[in-house]
Design a protein around this motif. Structure first.
Motif, short mmCIF file in Angstrom:
data_model
loop_
_atom_site.label_atom_id
_atom_site.label_comp_id
_atom_site.label_asym_id
_atom_site.label_seq_id
_atom_site.Cartn_x
_atom_site.Cartn_y
_atom_site.Cartn_z
N LEU A 200 0.83 -1.20 0.00
CA LEU A 200 0.00 0.00 0.00
C LEU A 200 0.87 1.25 0.00
CD1 LEU A 200 -2.70 1.45 0.12
CD2 LEU A 200 -2.68 1.15 2.62
N ARG A 201 1.93 1.25 0.78
CA ARG A 201 2.84 2.41 0.78
C ARG A 201 3.43 2.63 -0.60
NH1 ARG A 201 4.01 0.17 6.02
NH2 ARG A 201 5.75 -1.07 5.25
N GLN A 202 3.76 1.56 -1.29
CA GLN A 202 4.29 1.69 -2.65
C GLN A 202 3.24 2.24 -3.60
OE1 GLN A 202 6.61 -1.46 -4.42
NE2 GLN A 202 7.09 -2.34 -2.42
N VAL A 203 2.01 1.74 -3.50
CA VAL A 203 0.95 2.22 -4.38
C VAL A 203 0.74 3.72 -4.20
CG1 VAL A 203 -1.56 2.14 -4.74
CG2 VAL A 203 -0.25 0.01 -4.60
N ILE A 204 0.73 4.18 -2.96
CA ILE A 204 0.53 5.61 -2.69
C ILE A 204 1.72 6.42 -3.19
CG2 ILE A 204 0.33 7.34 -0.86
CD1 ILE A 204 -1.23 5.19 0.75
N SER A 205 2.92 5.96 -2.92
CA SER A 205 4.11 6.70 -3.31
C SER A 205 4.31 6.73 -4.82
CB SER A 205 5.35 6.11 -2.63
OG SER A 205 5.28 6.24 -1.22
N ALA A 206 3.82 5.71 -5.52
CA ALA A 206 4.03 5.62 -6.97
C ALA A 206 3.03 6.44 -7.77
CB ALA A 206 3.96 4.16 -7.42
N ALA A 207 1.91 6.82 -7.17
CA ALA A 207 0.87 7.55 -7.89
C ALA A 207 1.06 9.06 -7.72
CB ALA A 207 -0.51 7.15 -7.37
N ALA A 208 0.85 9.80 -8.78
CA ALA A 208 0.90 11.26 -8.67
C ALA A 208 -0.24 11.77 -7.79
CB ALA A 208 0.82 11.89 -10.06
N ILE A 209 -1.41 11.13 -7.91
CA ILE A 209 -2.59 11.51 -7.14
C ILE A 209 -3.22 10.26 -6.55
CG2 ILE A 209 -4.94 12.45 -7.30
CD1 ILE A 209 -3.95 14.22 -9.62
N SER A 210 -3.55 10.31 -5.27
CA SER A 210 -4.30 9.23 -4.62
C SER A 210 -5.72 9.72 -4.41
CB SER A 210 -3.66 8.83 -3.29
OG SER A 210 -2.43 8.16 -3.51
N LEU A 211 -6.66 8.98 -4.96
CA LEU A 211 -8.05 9.42 -5.03
C LEU A 211 -8.87 8.84 -3.88
CD1 LEU A 211 -9.94 11.01 -7.02
CD2 LEU A 211 -10.47 8.77 -8.05
N GLY A 212 -9.80 9.64 -3.37
CA GLY A 212 -10.81 9.17 -2.43
C GLY A 212 -12.16 9.21 -3.10
N ALA A 213 -13.05 8.29 -2.73
CA ALA A 213 -14.40 8.25 -3.30
C ALA A 213 -15.34 7.59 -2.31
CB ALA A 213 -14.40 7.49 -4.63
N ASN A 214 -16.42 8.27 -1.96
CA ASN A 214 -17.37 7.74 -0.99
C ASN A 214 -18.06 6.49 -1.53
OD1 ASN A 214 -16.89 9.64 1.01
ND2 ASN A 214 -18.45 11.06 0.22
N SER A 215 -18.39 5.58 -0.62
CA SER A 215 -19.06 4.34 -1.01
C SER A 215 -20.57 4.46 -1.00
CB SER A 215 -18.61 3.20 -0.10
OG SER A 215 -18.84 3.52 1.26
N HIS A 216 -21.13 5.36 -0.19
CA HIS A 216 -22.58 5.50 -0.06
C HIS A 216 -22.99 6.96 -0.26
CE1 HIS A 216 -22.94 1.44 1.54
NE2 HIS A 216 -21.94 1.71 2.35
N PRO A 217 -24.16 7.21 -0.83
CA PRO A 217 -24.64 8.59 -0.99
C PRO A 217 -24.75 9.32 0.34
CG PRO A 217 -25.98 7.08 -2.30
CD PRO A 217 -25.09 6.24 -1.45
N GLU A 218 -25.07 8.59 1.42
CA GLU A 218 -25.21 9.22 2.73
C GLU A 218 -23.92 9.88 3.17
OE1 GLU A 218 -28.15 5.91 2.33
OE2 GLU A 218 -26.00 6.14 1.99
N GLN A 219 -22.80 9.35 2.74
CA GLN A 219 -21.52 9.95 3.13
C GLN A 219 -21.33 11.33 2.53
OE1 GLN A 219 -19.24 6.41 1.85
NE2 GLN A 219 -18.27 6.48 3.86
N ASP A 220 -21.93 11.56 1.37
CA ASP A 220 -21.81 12.87 0.71
C ASP A 220 -22.46 13.97 1.53
OD1 ASP A 220 -20.60 11.49 -1.36
OD2 ASP A 220 -22.42 11.41 -2.58
N ALA A 221 -23.44 13.60 2.37
CA ALA A 221 -24.16 14.58 3.17
C ALA A 221 -23.64 14.67 4.60
CB ALA A 221 -25.65 14.23 3.19
N GLU A 222 -22.56 13.97 4.90
CA GLU A 222 -22.00 13.98 6.25
C GLU A 222 -21.23 15.27 6.52
OE1 GLU A 222 -21.80 12.55 9.16
OE2 GLU A 222 -23.42 11.16 8.69
N ARG A 223 -20.75 15.40 7.75
CA ARG A 223 -19.95 16.56 8.15
C ARG A 223 -18.60 16.11 8.66
NH1 ARG A 223 -22.31 19.48 12.84
NH2 ARG A 223 -20.61 20.94 12.38
#
Length: 337
Positions: A200-223
């Protein structure tokens, strides 16, 4: 203080990070692997779990969601006369049974605090996950196969995140890894399965950008909520581009510690921008790692939890990155005051 953690075993589990943090704070700590005992000892597991916990003579018992495998009766017996808390990392509309048993709950979703209180949990407080400096650090040697413009690591069974991945894949060389991606549409560039630890450390270090993406629509409305993925990326010195939610900058400031997108199209636009801005991207990633090591480690979180306090978000991300933290050494625990 003597602390017992009831949860799952395994080097990449959050419980391992919790135990390290408790010990770093100077407390004695034992992890009881409830999952392992439940699988291996069958009906004898509750008795073994109780013995291992009681024998340590803890002053405080910290529960994660896996502790329920020991059974409510065992948990109630262990908690009698001891301080206790249940730390919950997932999004769920109803309070887990452990929250009612422990009577004190910490949730990583700020928007869930009042809901759990209304559902009958006496004490509910906000406490996000964090960076583990022992495991979350940059690496220089990476597998060439991991090099890409953008990387996403997460589960594939959540169709809600597919739109963002498609948008980013349309403007960059995206690699997707994690469990549950078998059978997904071919336009999602799945490059491999689960990755943990060194990979995992290699995957993160090798990518120019590490992307996040919510799994559920409810997370989009969280705080003020973010996946544990964000903390791992920041700790490993990666550039994190994740979904914006209300008050998220109480944790990390966009354009300073990471970047936040507000839609799939915005994620694609920001991917194009930051791929073309190497120096800016590197500056933000370095500041994000320094910020996370200064303010957002498990030692910081456990210091609050064991004192019965919540994470107070207001102003937490407003402090400047101090000079000596601009380029921290890999693995260096810089979370001390």
């Amino acid at each position: 203080m003597r602390v017992v953690v009831l949860g799952a075993g395994g080097a990449h589990k959050t419980e391992a990070s919790i135990v390290r943090a408790v010990r770093e704070l100077g407390h004695a700590c034992r992890l009881v692997n409830v999952v392992g005992w439940s699988r291996g000892a069958g009906p004898l597991a509750p008795r073994a779990i109780r013995y291992l916990a009681d024998a340590f003579e803890p002053d405080f018992v910290l529960l994660t969601r896996h502790a329920i495998l020991a059974g409510e009766r065992t948990i109630r017996s262990l908690l009698r006369g001891r301080g206790a808390a249940f730390w919950y990392f997932d999004l769920q509309p109803r309070p887990p049974a452990l929250a009612l048993v422990a009577e004190r709950m910490y949730t990583t979703y700020l928007g869930q605090v009042e809901r759990y209180r209304a559902a009958g949990v006496p004490h509910v407080q906000f406490l996000p996950q964090a960076v583990d400096p022992t495991r979350d650090f940059p690496v220089s040697a990476v597998d060439p196969a991991f090099r890409c413009d953008a990387s996403f690591v997460g589960s594939g069974q959540y169709a809600h995140r597919h739109a963002v991945l498609r948008a980013v894949a349309a403007v960059s060389h995206l690699q997707v890894r994690g469990p549950g991606w078998a059978g997904v549409p071919d336009d999602l560039p799945v490059a491999g399965g689960p990755v943990h630890g060194r990979r995992l450390r290699q995957v993160i270090s090798a990518a120019a950008i590490s992307l996040g993406a919510n799994s559920h629509p409810e997370q989009d409305a969280e705080r003020a909520s973010a996946s544990n993925r964000m903390w791992k990326v920041l700790g490993c010195g990666g550039f994190y581009l994740g979904p914006y939610v209300q008050d998220i900058e109480w944790l990390a400031v966009g354009g300073r510690h990471c970047a936040w997108y507000r839609s799939a199209a915005d994620a694609a636009d920001q991917t194009r921008h930051y791929l073309a801005q190497h120096d800016e991207r590197r500056r933000i990633a370095d500041a994000g790692r320094a910020h996370s090591l200064r303010h957002h480690t498990y030692a910081r979180r456990l210091e609050l939890l064991l004192a019965g306090r919540a994470y107070e978000p207001a102003g937490a991300s407003d402090q400047p990155v101090i000079a000596e933290l601009e380029h921290p050494d890999p693995g260096q625990p810089l979370d001390r005051p």
